[in-house]
Scaffold this motif. Structure first.
Motif, PDB file in Angstrom:
ATOM      1  N   ARG A 245       0.632  -1.002  -0.496  1.00 47.02           N
ATOM      2  CA  ARG A 245       0.109   0.217  -0.144  1.00 47.02           C
ATOM      3  C   ARG A 245       0.634   1.498  -0.010  1.00 47.02           C
ATOM      4  O   ARG A 245       1.821   1.505   0.866  1.00 47.02           O
ATOM      5  N   LYS A 246       0.072   2.492  -0.395  1.00 47.79           N
ATOM      6  CA  LYS A 246       1.317   3.293  -0.589  1.00 47.79           C
ATOM      7  C   LYS A 246       1.247   3.835   0.889  1.00 47.79           C
ATOM      8  O   LYS A 246       2.324   5.509   0.739  1.00 47.79           O
ATOM      9  N   GLY A 247       0.282   3.693   1.439  1.00 45.12           N
ATOM     10  CA  GLY A 247       0.863   4.587   3.061  1.00 45.12           C
ATOM     11  C   GLY A 247      -0.253   4.120   3.988  1.00 45.12           C
ATOM     12  O   GLY A 247      -0.941   3.068   4.062  1.00 45.12           O
ATOM     13  N   THR A 248      -0.179   4.442   5.145  1.00 42.15           N
ATOM     14  CA  THR A 248      -0.917   4.078   6.502  1.00 42.15           C
ATOM     15  C   THR A 248      -1.002   4.954   7.321  1.00 42.15           C
ATOM     16  O   THR A 248      -0.189   5.422   7.372  1.00 42.15           O
ATOM     17  N   MET A 249      -2.139   5.301   7.878  1.00 39.64           N
ATOM     18  CA  MET A 249      -2.036   6.490   8.902  1.00 39.64           C
ATOM     19  C   MET A 249      -3.559   5.535   9.781  1.00 39.64           C
ATOM     20  O   MET A 249      -4.645   6.028  10.248  1.00 39.64           O
ATOM     21  N   PRO A 250      -2.671   5.297  11.363  1.00 42.25           N
ATOM     22  CA  PRO A 250      -2.979   4.701  11.736  1.00 42.25           C
ATOM     23  C   PRO A 250      -3.238   5.621  12.830  1.00 42.25           C
ATOM     24  O   PRO A 250      -3.473   6.366  13.247  1.00 42.25           O
ATOM     25  N   GLY A 251      -4.928   5.419  13.898  1.00 42.61           N
ATOM     26  CA  GLY A 251      -5.200   6.248  14.334  1.00 42.61           C
ATOM     27  C   GLY A 251      -6.504   6.846  13.844  1.00 42.61           C
ATOM     28  O   GLY A 251      -6.893   7.675  12.958  1.00 42.61           O
ATOM     29  N   PHE A 252      -8.223   6.228  14.071  1.00 41.93           N
ATOM     30  CA  PHE A 252      -8.735   7.187  13.883  1.00 41.93           C
ATOM     31  C   PHE A 252      -9.264   8.065  13.410  1.00 41.93           C
ATOM     32  O   PHE A 252      -9.639   9.349  12.943  1.00 41.93           O
ATOM     33  N   LEU A 253      -8.876   9.031  14.976  1.00 34.53           N
ATOM     34  CA  LEU A 253      -8.872  10.384  15.293  1.00 34.53           C
ATOM     35  C   LEU A 253      -8.010  11.853  14.262  1.00 34.53           C
ATOM     36  O   LEU A 253      -8.257  12.511  13.831  1.00 34.53           O
ATOM     37  N   ASN A 254      -6.491  10.590  14.547  1.00 30.77           N
ATOM     38  CA  ASN A 254      -6.052  11.413  13.407  1.00 30.77           C
ATOM     39  C   ASN A 254      -6.682  11.328  11.724  1.00 30.77           C
ATOM     40  O   ASN A 254      -6.602  12.666  11.151  1.00 30.77           O
ATOM     41  N   LYS A 255      -7.564  10.225  11.022  1.00 26.11           N
ATOM     42  CA  LYS A 255      -8.655  10.830  10.366  1.00 26.11           C
ATOM     43  C   LYS A 255      -9.186  11.480  10.445  1.00 26.11           C
ATOM     44  O   LYS A 255      -9.746  12.103   9.678  1.00 26.11           O
ATOM     45  N   VAL A 256      -9.847  11.567  11.434  1.00 20.63           N
ATOM     46  CA  VAL A 256     -11.626  12.815  11.789  1.00 20.63           C
ATOM     47  C   VAL A 256     -10.506  14.418  11.673  1.00 20.63           C
ATOM     48  O   VAL A 256     -11.015  15.066  10.546  1.00 20.63           O
ATOM     49  N   PHE A 257      -9.388  14.559  12.187  1.00 18.75           N
ATOM     50  CA  PHE A 257      -9.040  15.517  12.480  1.00 18.75           C
ATOM     51  C   PHE A 257      -7.865  15.971  11.525  1.00 18.75           C
ATOM     52  O   PHE A 257      -7.634  17.369  10.652  1.00 18.75           O
ATOM     53  N   LEU A 258      -7.473  15.633  10.920  1.00 22.32           N
ATOM     54  CA  LEU A 258      -6.459  15.943   9.070  1.00 22.32           C
ATOM     55  C   LEU A 258      -7.340  17.089   8.214  1.00 22.32           C
ATOM     56  O   LEU A 258      -6.410  17.679   8.034  1.00 22.32           O
ATOM     57  N   PRO A 259      -8.267  16.578   7.802  1.00 20.92           N
ATOM     58  CA  PRO A 259      -8.874  17.910   6.868  1.00 20.92           C
ATOM     59  C   PRO A 259      -8.955  19.495   7.830  1.00 20.92           C
ATOM     60  O   PRO A 259      -8.986  20.560   7.467  1.00 20.92           O
ATOM     61  N   PHE A 260      -9.027  19.384   9.371  1.00 19.64           N
ATOM     62  CA  PHE A 260      -9.393  20.652  10.605  1.00 19.64           C
ATOM     63  C   PHE A 260      -8.193  21.595  10.576  1.00 19.64           C
ATOM     64  O   PHE A 260      -7.621  22.588  10.651  1.00 19.64           O
ATOM     65  N   ILE A 261      -6.862  20.333  11.090  1.00 25.52           N
ATOM     66  CA  ILE A 261      -5.307  21.024  11.262  1.00 25.52           C
ATOM     67  C   ILE A 261      -4.604  21.627   9.677  1.00 25.52           C
ATOM     68  O   ILE A 261      -4.012  22.931  10.692  1.00 25.52           O
ATOM     69  N   VAL A 262      -5.011  21.063   8.942  1.00 20.34           N
ATOM     70  CA  VAL A 262      -4.235  22.035   7.845  1.00 20.34           C
ATOM     71  C   VAL A 262      -4.818  23.586   7.360  1.00 20.34           C
ATOM     72  O   VAL A 262      -4.486  23.957   7.772  1.00 20.34           O
ATOM     73  N   MET A 263      -6.053  23.489   8.129  1.00 24.58           N
ATOM     74  CA  MET A 263      -6.577  25.307   8.016  1.00 24.58           C
ATOM     75  C   MET A 263      -6.214  26.255   8.907  1.00 24.58           C
ATOM     76  O   MET A 263      -7.325  27.244   9.344  1.00 24.58           O
ATOM     77  N   LEU A 264      -5.924  25.427  10.433  1.00 26.29           N
ATOM     78  CA  LEU A 264      -5.688  26.672  11.597  1.00 26.29           C
ATOM     79  C   LEU A 264      -4.783  28.105  11.301  1.00 26.29           C
ATOM     80  O   LEU A 264      -4.543  27.638  10.659  1.00 26.29           O
ATOM     81  N   PRO A 265      -5.673  28.702  11.765  1.00 21.92           N
ATOM     82  CA  PRO A 265      -5.014  29.801  11.411  1.00 21.92           C
ATOM     83  C   PRO A 265      -3.790  30.812  12.798  1.00 21.92           C
ATOM     84  O   PRO A 265      -3.890  29.721  13.711  1.00 21.92           O
ATOM     85  N   ASP A 266      -3.489  31.385  12.566  1.00 18.08           N
ATOM     86  CA  ASP A 266      -1.670  31.161  12.770  1.00 18.08           C
ATOM     87  C   ASP A 266      -1.979  31.892  14.007  1.00 18.08           C
ATOM     88  O   ASP A 266      -1.856  31.718  15.332  1.00 18.08           O
ATOM     89  N   ARG A 267      -3.204  32.882  13.828  1.00 20.67           N
ATOM     90  CA  ARG A 267      -3.651  33.347  15.410  1.00 20.67           C
ATOM     91  C   ARG A 267      -4.193  32.140  16.461  1.00 20.67           C
ATOM     92  O   ARG A 267      -3.693  31.971  18.154  1.00 20.67           O
TER      93      ARG A 267
END
Length: 283
Positions: A245-267
């Motif tokens: 497989r090309k990759g693995t990301m163990p941990g359900f919460l990691n997958k859930v929060f990934l789309p949000f963590i990239v959008m957190l503002p600097d402040r």
């Protein structure tokens, strides 16, 4: 635990090379690959711990009480004491491995500094860059061509959930892991159809000494299952590797929060860092 049977057991005919093998997840990779029937080449800068892990694994194989016992006499384990931050590290590892058919390459070695870039010693920044980016790339360059020539091989590169996070305090760590993420994809595409696969492991917080959390916060992370067990993490990574497989990301919460963590503002990031920095050690 990865499933091992007579059909997929390698009978100690090929080698697996693991960097950072003297402790943590590297030690677990080494144990599991030996049980799967691979000879081992273990690389680490700490000679004493490397000897200790080698002794553990030799005893493990010698005392095998199941059908693997008939193959135990063929097991070979080699150790290489090497500083992976040196520019010639990959070449020296390749020279020390000459004559060994390396079928599995695990670029596991890693370090982490949890402090602002301007407070981190320049030598420490350079060390992280070399260990996380240059040396894994050059180890692939040393060993993958022979895998392609033989038509079979597996590369496991350890990236991180932090590869998507240009966050303060762990910014340099995350950006080195982003490089791993990127060059692994390039190499995977280039090797397509050759019998060689390249897998990335995108771990979030794994319960090892690499994560510099104070005990109170570490306990909370484990209870919330934000921090995953190292044994489970290595099982997931090896399973993905041998399934090509090309990759693995163990941990359900990691997958859930990934789309949000990239959008957190600097402040908001600045607030979080200032609020919680006291819970993070500076090792």
């Amino acid at each position: 635990m990865i499933k091992i049977n007579r059909k997929n057991f390698r009978e100690f005919g090929a080698y697996a090379l693991v960097t950072g093998a003297a402790s943590g997840m590297g030690r677990l990779y080494a144990h599991k690959l030996a049980l799967k029937g691979y000879n081992l080449i273990l690389v680490d800068i700490n000679s004493d711990r490397l000897d200790a892990v080698s002794g553990e694994i030799r005893s493990l194989i010698a005392s095998a009480g199941d059908w693997r016992a008939e193959y135990a006499g063929a097991f070979d384990l080699r150790t290489i004491v090497q500083d992976l931050s040196r520019p010639d590290a990959a070449r020296k590892v390749a020279e020390a491995s000459e004559g060994c058919e390396v079928e599995v390459l695990v670029n596991n070695a890693g370090i982490m500094y949890s402090r602002p870039i301007i407070e981190t010693d320049p030598a420490a920044l350079s060390l992280m860059m070399m260990v996380h980016t240059y040396t894994p790339l050059m180890l692939c360059r040393e060993f993958v061509p022979a895998m392609v020539e033989r038509g079979n091989g597996y590369v496991l590169n350890v990236s991180s959930l932090a590869a998507w996070m240009d966050w303060p305090v762990i910014g340099m760590y995350g950006n080195t892991k982003r490089f791993v993420k990127g060059f692994s994809r390039s190499l995977r595409v280039e090797c397509r159809g050759t019998g060689v696969s390249v897998t990335n492991a995108y771990f979030g917080a794994v319960d090892t000494p690499l994560i510099p959390l104070k005990p109170s916060l570490r306990s909370l992370a484990r209870s919330l299952r934000v921090m995953i067990d190292a044994d489970k993490a290595t099982d997931k990574a090896l399973s993905a590797t041998f399934r090509r497989r090309k990759g693995t990301m163990p941990g359900f919460l990691n997958k859930v929060f990934l789309p949000f963590i990239v959008m957190l503002p600097d402040r908001l990031l600045a607030f979080v860092v200032n609020r919680f920095r006291r819970y993070v050690t500076t090792g």
